[in-house]
Design a protein around this motif. Structure first.
Motif, PDB file in Angstrom:
ATOM      1  N   PRO A  51       0.798  -1.232   0.000  1.00 26.11           N
ATOM      2  CA  PRO A  51       0.000   0.000   0.000  1.00 26.11           C
ATOM      3  C   PRO A  51       0.831   1.284   0.000  1.00 26.11           C
ATOM      4  O   PRO A  51       0.316   2.360  -0.303  1.00 26.11           O
ATOM      5  CB  PRO A  51      -0.826  -0.117   1.293  1.00 26.11           C
ATOM      6  N   LEU A  52       2.118   1.160   0.341  1.00 31.64           N
ATOM      7  CA  LEU A  52       2.977   2.346   0.382  1.00 31.64           C
ATOM      8  C   LEU A  52       3.793   2.527  -0.901  1.00 31.64           C
ATOM      9  O   LEU A  52       4.576   3.470  -1.003  1.00 31.64           O
ATOM     10  CB  LEU A  52       3.932   2.256   1.574  1.00 31.64           C
ATOM     11  N   ALA A  53       3.608   1.639  -1.872  1.00 32.73           N
ATOM     12  CA  ALA A  53       4.445   1.669  -3.076  1.00 32.73           C
ATOM     13  C   ALA A  53       4.353   3.007  -3.798  1.00 32.73           C
ATOM     14  O   ALA A  53       5.375   3.587  -4.187  1.00 32.73           O
ATOM     15  CB  ALA A  53       4.061   0.524  -4.007  1.00 32.73           C
ATOM     16  N   ALA A  58       6.748   8.065  -5.593  1.00 29.25           N
ATOM     17  CA  ALA A  58       6.534   9.497  -5.823  1.00 29.25           C
ATOM     18  C   ALA A  58       7.615  10.338  -5.149  1.00 29.25           C
ATOM     19  O   ALA A  58       8.097  11.325  -5.722  1.00 29.25           O
ATOM     20  CB  ALA A  58       5.151   9.905  -5.325  1.00 29.25           C
ATOM     21  N   VAL A  59       8.012   9.933  -3.949  1.00 24.69           N
ATOM     22  CA  VAL A  59       9.051  10.682  -3.231  1.00 24.69           C
ATOM     23  C   VAL A  59      10.373  10.613  -3.979  1.00 24.69           C
ATOM     24  O   VAL A  59      11.056  11.638  -4.166  1.00 24.69           O
ATOM     25  CB  VAL A  59       9.207  10.129  -1.795  1.00 24.69           C
ATOM     26  N   VAL A  60      10.758   9.421  -4.444  1.00 22.87           N
ATOM     27  CA  VAL A  60      12.053   9.269  -5.126  1.00 22.87           C
ATOM     28  C   VAL A  60      12.039   9.983  -6.476  1.00 22.87           C
ATOM     29  O   VAL A  60      13.009  10.656  -6.843  1.00 22.87           O
ATOM     30  CB  VAL A  60      12.406   7.774  -5.291  1.00 22.87           C
ATOM     31  N   VAL A  61      10.957   9.856  -7.227  1.00 24.66           N
ATOM     32  CA  VAL A  61      10.855  10.543  -8.518  1.00 24.66           C
ATOM     33  C   VAL A  61      10.964  12.054  -8.320  1.00 24.66           C
ATOM     34  O   VAL A  61      11.720  12.741  -9.031  1.00 24.66           O
ATOM     35  CB  VAL A  61       9.529  10.182  -9.223  1.00 24.66           C
ATOM     36  N   HIS A 103       5.402  -7.121 -11.286  1.00 26.25           N
ATOM     37  CA  HIS A 103       4.639  -8.194 -10.637  1.00 26.25           C
ATOM     38  C   HIS A 103       3.307  -7.692 -10.080  1.00 26.25           C
ATOM     39  O   HIS A 103       2.656  -8.394  -9.295  1.00 26.25           O
ATOM     40  CB  HIS A 103       5.474  -8.801  -9.504  1.00 26.25           C
ATOM     41  N   ASN A 104       2.916  -6.470 -10.478  1.00 28.70           N
ATOM     42  CA  ASN A 104       1.636  -5.878 -10.048  1.00 28.70           C
ATOM     43  C   ASN A 104       1.533  -5.802  -8.529  1.00 28.70           C
ATOM     44  O   ASN A 104       0.513  -6.171  -7.928  1.00 28.70           O
ATOM     45  CB  ASN A 104       0.460  -6.681 -10.621  1.00 28.70           C
ATOM     46  N   LEU A 105       2.570  -5.266  -7.895  1.00 27.42           N
ATOM     47  CA  LEU A 105       2.635  -5.247  -6.439  1.00 27.42           C
ATOM     48  C   LEU A 105       2.417  -3.860  -5.834  1.00 27.42           C
ATOM     49  O   LEU A 105       2.743  -3.624  -4.670  1.00 27.42           O
ATOM     50  CB  LEU A 105       3.976  -5.832  -5.978  1.00 27.42           C
ATOM     51  N   ALA A 106       1.844  -2.940  -6.623  1.00 27.97           N
ATOM     52  CA  ALA A 106       1.424  -1.649  -6.073  1.00 27.97           C
ATOM     53  C   ALA A 106      -0.097  -1.548  -6.056  1.00 27.97           C
ATOM     54  O   ALA A 106      -0.674  -0.993  -5.121  1.00 27.97           O
ATOM     55  CB  ALA A 106       2.014  -0.497  -6.872  1.00 27.97           C
ATOM     56  N   PHE A 107      -0.735  -2.062  -7.105  1.00 23.07           N
ATOM     57  CA  PHE A 107      -2.193  -2.038  -7.214  1.00 23.07           C
ATOM     58  C   PHE A 107      -2.689  -3.409  -7.661  1.00 23.07           C
ATOM     59  O   PHE A 107      -1.944  -4.197  -8.255  1.00 23.07           O
ATOM     60  CB  PHE A 107      -2.649  -0.985  -8.239  1.00 23.07           C
ATOM     61  N   THR A 108      -3.937  -3.683  -7.400  1.00 24.76           N
ATOM     62  CA  THR A 108      -4.515  -4.950  -7.858  1.00 24.76           C
ATOM     63  C   THR A 108      -4.837  -4.918  -9.349  1.00 24.76           C
ATOM     64  O   THR A 108      -4.930  -5.958  -9.991  1.00 24.76           O
ATOM     65  CB  THR A 108      -5.797  -5.278  -7.070  1.00 24.76           C
ATOM     66  N   THR A 109      -5.004  -3.712  -9.898  1.00 28.64           N
ATOM     67  CA  THR A 109      -5.311  -3.560 -11.323  1.00 28.64           C
ATOM     68  C   THR A 109      -4.012  -3.461 -12.125  1.00 28.64           C
ATOM     69  O   THR A 109      -3.223  -2.528 -11.909  1.00 28.64           O
ATOM     70  CB  THR A 109      -6.154  -2.297 -11.565  1.00 28.64           C
ATOM     71  N   PRO A 110      -3.751  -4.389 -13.059  1.00 32.26           N
ATOM     72  CA  PRO A 110      -2.483  -4.365 -13.800  1.00 32.26           C
ATOM     73  C   PRO A 110      -2.205  -3.049 -14.516  1.00 32.26           C
ATOM     74  O   PRO A 110      -1.057  -2.591 -14.533  1.00 32.26           O
ATOM     75  CB  PRO A 110      -2.650  -5.531 -14.791  1.00 32.26           C
ATOM     76  N   SER A 111      -3.225  -2.429 -15.105  1.00 35.95           N
ATOM     77  CA  SER A 111      -2.982  -1.197 -15.859  1.00 35.95           C
ATOM     78  C   SER A 111      -2.484  -0.074 -14.951  1.00 35.95           C
ATOM     79  O   SER A 111      -1.655   0.744 -15.376  1.00 35.95           O
ATOM     80  CB  SER A 111      -4.249  -0.765 -16.596  1.00 35.95           C
ATOM     81  N   LEU A 112      -2.946  -0.031 -13.715  1.00 36.65           N
ATOM     82  CA  LEU A 112      -2.468   0.999 -12.792  1.00 36.65           C
ATOM     83  C   LEU A 112      -0.998   0.789 -12.454  1.00 36.65           C
ATOM     84  O   LEU A 112      -0.236   1.757 -12.306  1.00 36.65           O
ATOM     85  CB  LEU A 112      -3.309   0.999 -11.516  1.00 36.65           C
ATOM     86  N   ASN A 113      -0.589  -0.458 -12.348  1.00 35.84           N
ATOM     87  CA  ASN A 113       0.827  -0.747 -12.127  1.00 35.84           C
ATOM     88  C   ASN A 113       1.662  -0.302 -13.318  1.00 35.84           C
ATOM     89  O   ASN A 113       2.771   0.195 -13.148  1.00 35.84           O
ATOM     90  CB  ASN A 113       1.018  -2.243 -11.873  1.00 35.84           C
ATOM     91  N   GLY A 278       8.225  -6.833  -1.884  1.00 41.38           N
ATOM     92  CA  GLY A 278       9.550  -6.890  -1.292  1.00 41.38           C
ATOM     93  C   GLY A 278       9.563  -6.598   0.196  1.00 41.38           C
ATOM     94  O   GLY A 278      10.320  -7.213   0.958  1.00 41.38           O
ATOM     95  N   ALA A 279       8.733  -5.666   0.634  1.00 44.65           N
ATOM     96  CA  ALA A 279       8.726  -5.267   2.039  1.00 44.65           C
ATOM     97  C   ALA A 279       8.333  -6.394   2.978  1.00 44.65           C
ATOM     98  O   ALA A 279       8.584  -6.317   4.183  1.00 44.65           O
ATOM     99  CB  ALA A 279       7.784  -4.082   2.239  1.00 44.65           C
ATOM    100  N   LYS A 280       7.713  -7.453   2.440  1.00 40.46           N
ATOM    101  CA  LYS A 280       7.278  -8.576   3.281  1.00 40.46           C
ATOM    102  C   LYS A 280       8.079  -9.854   3.054  1.00 40.46           C
ATOM    103  O   LYS A 280       7.812 -10.865   3.710  1.00 40.46           O
ATOM    104  CB  LYS A 280       5.790  -8.861   3.028  1.00 40.46           C
ATOM    105  N   LEU A 281       9.055  -9.822   2.151  1.00 42.55           N
ATOM    106  CA  LEU A 281       9.783 -11.048   1.836  1.00 42.55           C
ATOM    107  C   LEU A 281      10.565 -11.585   3.027  1.00 42.55           C
ATOM    108  O   LEU A 281      10.768 -12.800   3.143  1.00 42.55           O
ATOM    109  CB  LEU A 281      10.720 -10.809   0.645  1.00 42.55           C
TER     110      LEU A 281
END
Length: 329
Positions: A51-53, A58-61, A103-113, A278-281
């Protein structure tokens, strides 16, 4: 593992290998995934987006683009060290954010990723997020398969890179090989998403030049390629799958740079469970330590680069390969 090499004695004789390691078994991650889930089904609770992706990206960009504008009138004696010691870390972080998004790990919708991947791509300077996803998912599904997994060096690379000097040059330029290899060996026809990625990236690059000058754009490009070469964070390119021990083809890294690289160092865990962010691996290793503690791993990516360059028995051939499955007639 059932791995063999035509020149298996080379390691003991201290000479560079002349062939890849060949495995006659399936890649190890799918079977281990099934076994771990049967024993630890609670791992499924870790599946799903981070959820923080978006906030992290945005901060790094924003920070990297802002830095580029600050350097518009700087001399090269300032731009180069800032690019290597600061910007390279930010752009490599974004490269691995794109890996996470593939791997679509920011949103559940692939297009948003995909849209977020295009956004994360902006400070990198060259369009790559959409194309990367196409090839990277094949790397997971067909790990080591000859002619499909484009993560493996080409025969040309392996035959040219033969000693410490050529390996050093290869490491410095490895991002070029990583990016261009699939385009030459297994080109895929571009689609609407690639065109979108290209158009938005070129628009950003042109805007940077128009508003702030060439040095701002040059800083972004330098940050990308310096961070992908002889750089501590780039050690993961080598550490993940280069075979230093013939009985293992994927290696994890458990050092501090995981905090800046979306925990890509947990690479056995990632290949076993690519649906876990990654944050949960690290929780995978905590839940099922019996599967990971016995595997060889690293604590320093810089050391991995040094080992790769200086070990005369290790080179681009130090990868595990397997034949493509036969198609039904």
């Amino acid at each position: 593992m059932g791995a063999t090499r035509a020149d298996a004695g080379d390691k003991e004789e201290g000479v560079m290998a002349t062939d890849f390691f060949w495995s006659y078994t399936d890649e190890p991650h799918a079977s281990r995934r099934r076994e771990i889930l049967a024993k630890h089904p609670q791992i499924k609770e870790l599946f799903g987006p981070d959820p923080l992706a978006f906030i992290k990206i945005a901060v790094v960009v924003s920070l990297q683009l802002w830095t580029a504008t600050l350097l518009r009138d700087a001399g090269w004696s300032k731009i180069l060290p800032v690019a290597y010691f600061f910007g390279s870390f930010l752009n490599h972080n974004l490269f691995l954010a794109i890996h996470e998004l593939s791997h679509n790990l920011a949103f559940t919708t692939p297009s948003l990723n995909r849209w977020l991947g295009i956004f994360a791509n902006l400070p990198i300077g060259v369009p790559m997020s959409v194309t990367f996803q196409k090839y990277h998912l094949e790397h997971h599904r067909f790990q080591g398969v000859d002619g499909i997994d484009m993560d493996i060096p080409s025969q040309t690379e392996a035959h040219v890179v033969k000693n410490a000097v050529s390996k050093s040059v290869w490491v410095v330029l490895q991002l070029f090989f990583y990016a261009l290899r699939p385009l030459f060996l297994k080109p895929k026809p571009p689609g609407l998403w690639e065109f979108t990625n290209l158009t938005i990236q070129l628009a950003l690059d042109a805007a940077m030049v128009y508003l702030f000058g060439w040095k701002s754009l040059a800083y972004l490009i330098l940050s990308t390629f310096l961070g992908g070469g002889m750089h501590p964070m780039a050690g993961h390119f080598i550490s993940e799958h280069y075979v230093f021990s013939p009985e293992q083809e994927t290696y994890s890294y458990y050092g501090p740079l995981n905090l800046m690289t979306w925990h890509v160092g947990y690479h056995n865990e990632h290949h076993d469970f690519p649906r876990i962010p990654g944050a949960k691996l690290h929780k995978v290793k905590e839940i099922a330590p019996e599967y990971y503690n016995s595997l060889k791993s690293y604590r320093s990516w810089s050391q991995v680069i040094y080992m790769y360059v200086m070990d005369q028995t290790v080179g681009p051939f130090s990868r595990m390969k397997r034949k493509a499955p036969k198609k039904d007639s």
